[in-house]
Write an enzyme that holds these catalytic residues in place. Structure first.
Site, PDB file in Angstrom:
ATOM      1  N   ASP A  97       9.051  -3.590   4.336  1.00 27.23           N
ATOM      2  CA  ASP A  97       7.797  -3.962   3.679  1.00 27.23           C
ATOM      3  C   ASP A  97       8.095  -4.331   2.227  1.00 27.23           C
ATOM      4  OD1 ASP A  97       4.713  -3.871   4.161  1.00 27.23           O
ATOM      5  OD2 ASP A  97       5.026  -3.087   2.141  1.00 27.23           O
ATOM      6  N   THR A  98       7.386  -5.338   1.749  1.00 26.15           N
ATOM      7  CA  THR A  98       7.557  -5.801   0.368  1.00 26.15           C
ATOM      8  C   THR A  98       6.224  -5.726  -0.369  1.00 26.15           C
ATOM      9  OG1 THR A  98       9.336  -7.335   0.989  1.00 26.15           O
ATOM     10  CG2 THR A  98       8.227  -7.750  -1.099  1.00 26.15           C
TER      11      THR A  98
END
Length: 197
Positions: free
Chosen positions: A77-78
């Protein structure tokens, strides 16, 4: 090389991101793409990399009971962290404009967390890249949104796109991390896993 070391493993990439998928192809790894829906929500008490770590781990949960002995599941996840706030993917043009306006003439952090899960362990790492934008004009922001439609990107931009080419004045850390995957960390961790068995 790494591909040979991992020949007995099944690498599962749980990501619909074409950028992350392409990174794995570029690393010359055999992998499968399997997607399972997850509601990407996190407790409000979390901040900074705690958020991306939590979401990367959350994305692994639907797979855990189905993993086999030689499976390595990779989830990630960013987020964009700016003014003590996590900026996710914009819902519409107005939100994208507001986000990019806030990033204009300012420095923010891009944080990507990667979770490696097998039947017997879970390891989560994160990478932080600091990005500075020049002062963006309203016309530049409008043009970028209309041309590239960055609604699938945290922080409403892709550094590899036009806005990154004309707008980013300074970058500290991994460029690929800003695109969505700290490939150097992924490569090292997979090597470590292969060497440990």
């Amino acid at each position: 090389m790494l591909k040979d070391k991992l020949k007995d493993y099944r690498i599962i990439l749980a990501s619909g991101s074409p950028r992350r998928q392409n990174f794995f192809r570029t690393l010359d790894l055999d992998f499968e793409i399997i997607l399972k829906p997850v509601k990407e929500e996190y407790p409000s008490r979390l901040t900074h990399f705690e958020i991306s770590n939590y979401l990367a781990q959350l994305k692994a949960l639907p797979f855990k009971d189905a993993l086999h002995d030689k499976d390595i599941l990779i989830t990630s996840d960013t987020i964009v962290w700016h003014n003590n706030k996590a900026l996710g993917k914009p819902q519409d043009k107005a939100e994208a404009f507001a986000v990019l306006k806030s990033l204009s003439d300012a420095t923010h952090e891009v944080i990507t967390s990667v979770c490696f899960t097998s039947k017997t362990y879970e390891k989560t790492l994160h990478s932080i890249t600091t990005v500075t934008f020049k002062s963006l004009t309203d016309d530049e922001i409008e043009y970028y949104i209309d041309t590239c439609k960055p609604y699938d990107k945290a922080g409403a931009y892709g550094i590899q796109e036009w806005i990154g080419q004309i707008g980013v004045t300074k970058l500290e850390g991994s460029y690929f991390n800003v695109m969505g995957l700290p490939t150097h960390h992924v490569y090292k961790t997979l090597n470590d896993i292969a060497d440990a068995t």
